[in-house]
Design an enzyme around this catalytic site. Structure first.
Site, mmCIF file in Angstrom:
data_model
loop_
_atom_site.group_PDB
_atom_site.id
_atom_site.type_symbol
_atom_site.label_atom_id
_atom_site.label_comp_id
_atom_site.label_asym_id
_atom_site.label_seq_id
_atom_site.Cartn_x
_atom_site.Cartn_y
_atom_site.Cartn_z
ATOM 1 N N ARG A 26 0.806 -1.349 -0.068
ATOM 2 C CA ARG A 26 0.043 0.206 0.146
ATOM 3 C C ARG A 26 0.919 1.227 -0.156
ATOM 4 N NH1 ARG A 26 -0.565 4.617 2.627
ATOM 5 N NH2 ARG A 26 0.094 3.547 4.719
ATOM 6 N N ASP A 27 1.446 1.585 1.122
ATOM 7 C CA ASP A 27 2.278 2.789 1.025
ATOM 8 C C ASP A 27 3.500 2.654 0.024
ATOM 9 O OD1 ASP A 27 3.683 5.159 1.947
ATOM 10 O OD2 ASP A 27 3.240 4.476 4.230
ATOM 11 N N HIS A 220 5.199 4.605 12.732
ATOM 12 C CA HIS A 220 5.068 4.557 11.331
ATOM 13 C C HIS A 220 6.149 5.659 10.883
ATOM 14 C CE1 HIS A 220 2.840 3.750 7.073
ATOM 15 N NE2 HIS A 220 3.321 5.289 6.973
ATOM 16 N N HIS A 222 8.899 7.020 8.167
ATOM 17 C CA HIS A 222 9.468 7.190 6.849
ATOM 18 C C HIS A 222 11.014 7.472 7.010
ATOM 19 C CE1 HIS A 222 6.157 6.749 4.259
ATOM 20 N NE2 HIS A 222 5.228 6.879 5.038
ATOM 21 N N CYS A 253 4.339 9.295 0.089
ATOM 22 C CA CYS A 253 3.037 9.863 0.107
ATOM 23 C C CYS A 253 2.804 10.635 -0.918
ATOM 24 C CB CYS A 253 2.283 10.377 1.277
ATOM 25 S SG CYS A 253 0.781 11.074 1.290
ATOM 26 N N ASN A 262 9.635 3.980 3.594
ATOM 27 C CA ASN A 262 9.114 3.815 4.985
ATOM 28 C C ASN A 262 10.292 2.931 5.483
ATOM 29 O OD1 ASN A 262 6.389 3.379 3.682
ATOM 30 N ND2 ASN A 262 6.034 3.584 5.879
HETATM 31 P P1 HMG Z 1 -13.062 14.284 -3.019
HETATM 32 O O1 HMG Z 1 -12.825 14.545 -4.403
HETATM 33 O O2 HMG Z 1 -13.156 15.409 -2.005
HETATM 34 O O3 HMG Z 1 -14.236 13.307 -2.812
HETATM 35 O O4 HMG Z 1 -11.848 13.390 -2.557
HETATM 36 P P2 HMG Z 1 -15.750 13.584 -3.052
HETATM 37 O O5 HMG Z 1 -16.550 12.848 -1.963
HETATM 38 O O6 HMG Z 1 -16.113 14.901 -3.655
HETATM 39 O O7 HMG Z 1 -15.979 12.695 -4.292
HETATM 40 C C1 HMG Z 1 -15.363 12.910 -5.534
HETATM 41 C C2 HMG Z 1 -15.604 11.808 -6.496
HETATM 42 O O8 HMG Z 1 -14.835 10.567 -6.120
HETATM 43 C C3 HMG Z 1 -17.005 11.291 -6.748
HETATM 44 O O9 HMG Z 1 -17.073 10.922 -8.010
HETATM 45 C C4 HMG Z 1 -17.146 10.134 -5.649
HETATM 46 O O10 HMG Z 1 -18.321 9.400 -5.934
HETATM 47 C C5 HMG Z 1 -15.607 9.476 -5.918
HETATM 48 P P3 HMG Z 1 -18.004 11.855 -9.142
HETATM 49 O O11 HMG Z 1 -19.169 12.225 -8.645
HETATM 50 O O12 HMG Z 1 -16.831 12.712 -9.345
HETATM 51 O O13 HMG Z 1 -17.922 10.494 -10.321
HETATM 52 N N1 HMG Z 1 -15.345 8.968 -4.518
HETATM 53 C C6 HMG Z 1 -14.954 7.492 -4.835
HETATM 54 N N2 HMG Z 1 -14.662 6.621 -5.357
HETATM 55 C C7 HMG Z 1 -14.302 5.630 -4.924
HETATM 56 N N3 HMG Z 1 -13.815 5.226 -3.915
HETATM 57 C C8 HMG Z 1 -13.980 6.103 -2.942
HETATM 58 C C9 HMG Z 1 -14.489 7.304 -3.382
HETATM 59 N N4 HMG Z 1 -14.712 8.660 -2.582
HETATM 60 C C10 HMG Z 1 -15.450 9.597 -3.367
HETATM 61 N N5 HMG Z 1 -13.555 5.832 -1.660
HETATM 62 C C11 HMG Z 1 -11.215 11.873 -0.629
HETATM 63 C C12 HMG Z 1 -11.846 13.360 -0.826
HETATM 64 C C13 HMG Z 1 -10.991 11.544 0.942
HETATM 65 C C14 HMG Z 1 -11.851 10.748 -1.183
HETATM 66 C C15 HMG Z 1 -9.853 11.774 -1.319
HETATM 67 O O14 HMG Z 1 -9.093 13.093 -1.028
HETATM 68 C C16 HMG Z 1 -8.875 10.809 -0.950
HETATM 69 O O15 HMG Z 1 -9.124 9.646 -1.561
HETATM 70 N N6 HMG Z 1 -7.646 10.926 -0.394
HETATM 71 C C17 HMG Z 1 -6.480 10.022 -0.264
HETATM 72 C C18 HMG Z 1 -5.271 10.267 -0.847
HETATM 73 C C19 HMG Z 1 -4.483 9.183 -0.330
HETATM 74 O O16 HMG Z 1 -4.703 7.897 -0.592
HETATM 75 N N7 HMG Z 1 -3.423 9.426 0.249
HETATM 76 C C20 HMG Z 1 -2.220 8.462 0.283
HETATM 77 C C21 HMG Z 1 -2.533 7.561 1.855
HETATM 78 S S1 HMG Z 1 -2.158 8.309 3.113
HETATM 79 C C22 HMG Z 1 -0.663 8.245 3.678
HETATM 80 O O17 HMG Z 1 0.068 7.791 2.770
HETATM 81 C C23 HMG Z 1 -0.126 8.675 4.983
HETATM 82 C C24 HMG Z 1 0.179 7.247 5.745
HETATM 83 O O18 HMG Z 1 0.967 6.321 5.034
HETATM 84 C C25 HMG Z 1 0.906 7.593 7.226
HETATM 85 C C26 HMG Z 1 1.855 8.374 7.115
HETATM 86 O O19 HMG Z 1 3.084 8.280 6.445
HETATM 87 O O20 HMG Z 1 1.984 9.525 7.717
HETATM 88 C C27 HMG Z 1 -1.111 6.529 6.193
HETATM 89 MG MG MG Z 2 3.054 6.586 5.157
#
Ligand code: HMG
Ligand code: MG
Length: 312
Positions: A26-27, A220, A222, A253, A262
């Protein structure tokens, strides 16, 4: 010739065993420039499981528009069959749409992911910290109702690329808000790798003061500044026993400037082996997997242990 092994000198201050929470699929793969074919992802997961890793975070149920690298979440779970579900195969879920998708695939372990800073909440989740807690509340409630295990990540717990150092109280507040939703575990994220051991101690103190004990915490880190292992050992010496790591040191990220890989699982395993701490994995098989994955990605693993043991 047998391979080099560290001499085993146990440290009585460390836990007897550690749970490695593998985040490579995933990450690691969310941050690749190209989309790794789903068959390769499935093979990666199978190899990690064969190497003895028990907990493997598989993917994210986020919109493909946000993270195209993980746009094949459903296909991956299908390909993995029974190895793709269960309490030890968490997936990231940001909202109710993501939860519906995950539950439909039989997932029983999810992770929500919040932020300690407003800048990263906006960049990563398109909303404020308070709005993201509102988004997560029904996700956690419904997941718990469905009998799922729930982890809460909090990112930018030590520093933020837009806001600089993040005050411990602010981090504790974000962590408490998510844990108050009823989550089973907190993972404190050093998204950009700026933490140092004293800072880790202060955050664990702060969390303890807020009633979040080390038995509920995973770390966690990095490895941007090469501090991930020292920070991890500091957390272990405080009683933390869940450590996030990524085989081969993949990771980062896409929504955080300067986030790199990581803590490499191999680097962690080498240290745990030397300290006599149980972890249940086979280092040689992990290294082989990283060398194989490096071949798929077209570049060598940044892990020092992988380099040393594989001669790459
Ligand atoms: P948004 O654009 O504000 O969402 O994103 P929305 O609710 O306005 O929806 C927009 C469109 O997406 C709509 O479709 C929804 O139906 C669809 P449209 O009407 O345009 O056709 N939609 C979805 N489709 C599939 N699956 C879903 C979904 N949700 C909405 N779940 C949102 C808001 C939160 C969804 C977006 O900002 C997002 O997904 N962000 C995630 C980014 C991400 O994955 N980042 C990496 C992970 S975090 C990380 O790596 C850190 C970590 O490792 C810890 C660390 O290191 O600190 C965990
Ligand atoms: Mg991370």
């Amino acid at each position: 010739m047998t391979r080099t092994l560290p001499m085993v000198e146990p440290d009585p201050d460390l836990p007897e065993s550690v749970t490695i929470y593998e985040v490579g699929p995933r990450d690691g793969l969310q941050n690749e420039k190209s989309v790794v074919p789903v068959e390769v992802k499935a093979e990666f997961v199978r190899r990690l499981l064969a190497a003895g890793l028990q907990t493997v975070e598989l993917t994210s149920f986020v919109p493909a528009k946000w993270v195209p690298q993980l746009g094949d979440a459903e296909e991956l779970i299908d390909l993995l069959g029974s190895a793709g579900t269960g309490r030890q195969r968490p997936v990231l879920v940001p909202n109710e749409r993501g939860l519906d998708r995950a539950l439909e695939k039989g997932v029983s372990s999810i992770a929500i992911f919040g932020s300690a800073t407003e800048s990263f909440a906006q960049a990563n989740l398109n909303r404020s910290v308070a709005e993201s807690v509102q988004m997560f509340a029904p996700v956690v409630a419904r997941a718990l109702d469905a009998g799922a295990w729930v982890r809460a990540y909090v990112s930018m717990c030590f520093g933020d690329p837009w806001e600089g150092p993040v005050p411990v109280d602010q981090v504790v507040d974000s962590c408490s808000r998510l844990m108050d939703l009823g989550c089973d575990q907190l993972s404190i994220g050093d998204t950009i790798g700026v933490a140092t051991p004293g800072h880790v101690q202060r955050l664990l103190d702060g969390l303890d003061g807020a009633g979040i004990g080390v038995d509920q915490i995973g770390v966690h880190f990095h490895d941007t500044y090469g501090q991930a292992l020292s920070n991890t050992l500091t957390a272990l010496s405080r009683g933390v026993s869940v450590v996030d790591a990524s085989t081969g040191g993949l990771g980062g990220c896409p929504y955080a400037k300067s986030a790199t890989g990581n803590l490499a699982t191999e680097d962690l395993v080498w240290a745990l082996d030397g300290l006599g701490v149980e972890h249940g994995t086979d280092l040689d098989m992990l290294v082989e997997t990283s060398v194989w994955m490096a071949g798929q990605l077209g570049r060598p693993s940044p892990s020092r242990v992988v380099k040393a043991l594989s001669g790459t």
